[in-house]
Design an enzyme around this catalytic site. Structure first.
Site, PDB file in Angstrom:
ATOM      1  N   MET A   1      -8.484   9.830   8.608  1.00 15.18           N
ATOM      2  CA  MET A   1      -9.208  10.090   7.492  1.00 15.18           C
ATOM      3  C   MET A   1     -10.306  11.269   7.565  1.00 15.18           C
ATOM      4  O   MET A   1     -11.153  11.462   6.989  1.00 15.18           O
ATOM      5  CB  MET A   1      -9.965   8.780   7.043  1.00 15.18           C
TER       6      MET A   1
ATOM      7  N   ASP B   1       0.787  -1.232  -0.097  1.00 18.31           N
ATOM      8  CA  ASP B   1       0.055  -0.159   0.053  1.00 18.31           C
ATOM      9  C   ASP B   1       0.969   1.376   0.002  1.00 18.31           C
ATOM     10  O   ASP B   1       1.939   1.196   0.409  1.00 18.31           O
ATOM     11  CB  ASP B   1      -1.008   0.149   1.476  1.00 18.31           C
TER      12      ASP B   1
ATOM     13  N   LYS C   1      -1.410   1.860  -6.601  1.00 14.83           N
ATOM     14  CA  LYS C   1      -1.461   2.836  -8.085  1.00 14.83           C
ATOM     15  C   LYS C   1      -1.251   1.501  -9.404  1.00 14.83           C
ATOM     16  O   LYS C   1      -0.583   0.735  -9.148  1.00 14.83           O
ATOM     17  CB  LYS C   1      -0.231   3.447  -8.195  1.00 14.83           C
TER      18      LYS C   1
HETATM   19  N1  SAH Z   1      -4.778   0.949   9.058  1.00 18.75           N
HETATM   20  C1  SAH Z   1      -4.263   2.189   9.214  1.00 18.75           C
HETATM   21  C2  SAH Z   1      -5.388   3.339   9.073  1.00 18.75           C
HETATM   22  C3  SAH Z   1      -5.520   3.244   7.594  1.00 18.75           C
HETATM   23  S1  SAH Z   1      -6.873   4.580   7.262  1.00 18.75           S
HETATM   24  C4  SAH Z   1      -3.661   2.103  10.483  1.00 18.75           C
HETATM   25  O1  SAH Z   1      -3.933   1.432  11.347  1.00 18.75           O
HETATM   26  O2  SAH Z   1      -2.741   3.264  10.840  1.00 18.75           O
HETATM   27  C5  SAH Z   1      -5.745   5.944   6.780  1.00 18.75           C
HETATM   28  C6  SAH Z   1      -5.665   6.885   7.756  1.00 18.75           C
HETATM   29  O3  SAH Z   1      -4.702   6.703   8.804  1.00 18.75           O
HETATM   30  C7  SAH Z   1      -5.133   8.369   7.246  1.00 18.75           C
HETATM   31  O4  SAH Z   1      -6.215   8.950   6.659  1.00 18.75           O
HETATM   32  C8  SAH Z   1      -4.760   8.831   8.471  1.00 18.75           C
HETATM   33  O5  SAH Z   1      -5.884   9.263   9.445  1.00 18.75           O
HETATM   34  C9  SAH Z   1      -4.005   7.615   9.340  1.00 18.75           C
HETATM   35  N2  SAH Z   1      -2.651   7.673   9.031  1.00 18.75           N
HETATM   36  C10 SAH Z   1      -1.903   6.777   8.652  1.00 18.75           C
HETATM   37  N3  SAH Z   1      -0.667   6.896   8.609  1.00 18.75           N
HETATM   38  C11 SAH Z   1      -0.322   8.177   9.340  1.00 18.75           C
HETATM   39  C12 SAH Z   1       0.543   9.014   9.335  1.00 18.75           C
HETATM   40  N4  SAH Z   1       1.941   8.388   9.294  1.00 18.75           N
HETATM   41  N5  SAH Z   1       0.266  10.379   9.915  1.00 18.75           N
HETATM   42  C13 SAH Z   1      -0.753  10.658  10.251  1.00 18.75           C
HETATM   43  N6  SAH Z   1      -1.830   9.935   9.921  1.00 18.75           N
HETATM   44  C14 SAH Z   1      -1.679   8.554   9.542  1.00 18.75           C
END
Ligand code: SAH
Length: 255
Positions: free
Chosen positions: A179, A42, A64
């Protein structure tokens, strides 16, 4: 050093990539990456982790397609099954933890439907880690005894939004919004409308764990304005603990 059994040919392993810095992956996750024949990756997964893969491993960027479009989930599911059926050790490297807004279970079920058992290696979710990287604990004794992790992908009031914002506004828990950048104004207005105090501390932490990590802090009433123009991904924290936010990165000292 953990008990990860070797990856078997014809298997699928979901690996939690953590929130961005490869140093926040688990030892088991790294071992799986090292053994993989093929990795489906991803765009929020730590790209540096690919340096651990075997030189002959195939890396598929499923975020992508050649024209820059996101690979549909159904196609990712098919690819997992196709590669496993070809006898390969398949690693699915996802951002954060694949079971937190990561569609991980959809992939587990798609594999199960095809008679392939997918192993899940849990890991560090941005829901907890990104606040921590900005100095924010999601709980703090004597202050807040719980936290709620929400998706802000769908705005409040939208027919597909299943969140009860009235209940969240008076939950007494830290609210951790993933998100949520695009809908932050609508979400904060909804919480305020349900009686959450406008002076509640809030923080937006963008690109947590990355060299360009950015933190913006404001009261709930002003956080959407304060976060204007911030580049995602970002986690928003709403609650007393957000006042602990520090502008510095918490990862530097551990390097
Ligand atoms: N499975 C992931 C979340 C997926 S949804 C987890 O457990 O972290 C994607 C969201 O995760 C983004 O929109 C943001 O809100 C958050 N996110 C993921 N990586 C991030 C990062 N490095 N910094 C800030 N927010 C992050």
């Amino acid at each position: 050093m953990g008990t990860l059994a070797p990856l078997l040919p014809g298997s699928v392993t979901l690996v939690a990539g953590g929130p961005g810095d490869a140093g926040l992956m688990t030892v088991a996750g790294r071992a799986a990456v090292e053994q993989a024949d093929v990795l489906l990756v991803d765009h929020l997964a730590p790209q540096e982790a690919l340096a651990w893969a075997r030189p002959d491993a195939e890396v598929l960027d499923v975020a992508k397609l050649p024209r820059g479009r996101t690979t549909p989930q159904e196609r990712i599911n098919e690819l997992l099954v196709e590669h496993a059926r070809a006898g390969r050790r398949v690693v699915r490297l996802k951002g954060g933890d694949g079971f937190v807004f990561g569609r991980g279970m959809e992939e587990v079920l798609a594999c199960a439907d095809a008679g392939i058992e997918a192993r899940v290696l849990p890991g560090v979710s941005s829901a907890v880690a990104v606040p921590a990287l900005a100095g924010i604990p999601v709980t703090h004794r004597g202050v807040v005894h719980g936290f709620s992790v929400l998706s802000g992908h769908v705005p409040p009031g939208h027919p597909t939004c299943t969140l009860d914002y009235a209940a969240l506004a008076r939950s007494g828990t830290t609210l951790v919004l993933l998100m949520g950048v695009a809908n932050l104004a609508a979400i904060t207005a909804e919480l305020l409308g349900h009686g959450m105090p406008p002076a509640t501390p809030a923080a937006v932490v963008a690109r947590g764990g990355h060299p360009d990590q950015e933190v913006r802090v404001a009261h709930l009433a002003d956080i959407a304005t304060a976060a204007a123009g911030i580049a995602p991904p970002a986690v928003t924290v709403i609650g007393e603990v957000a006042a602990f936010a520090t502008p510095t990165r918490q990862l530097e000292e551990t390097r």
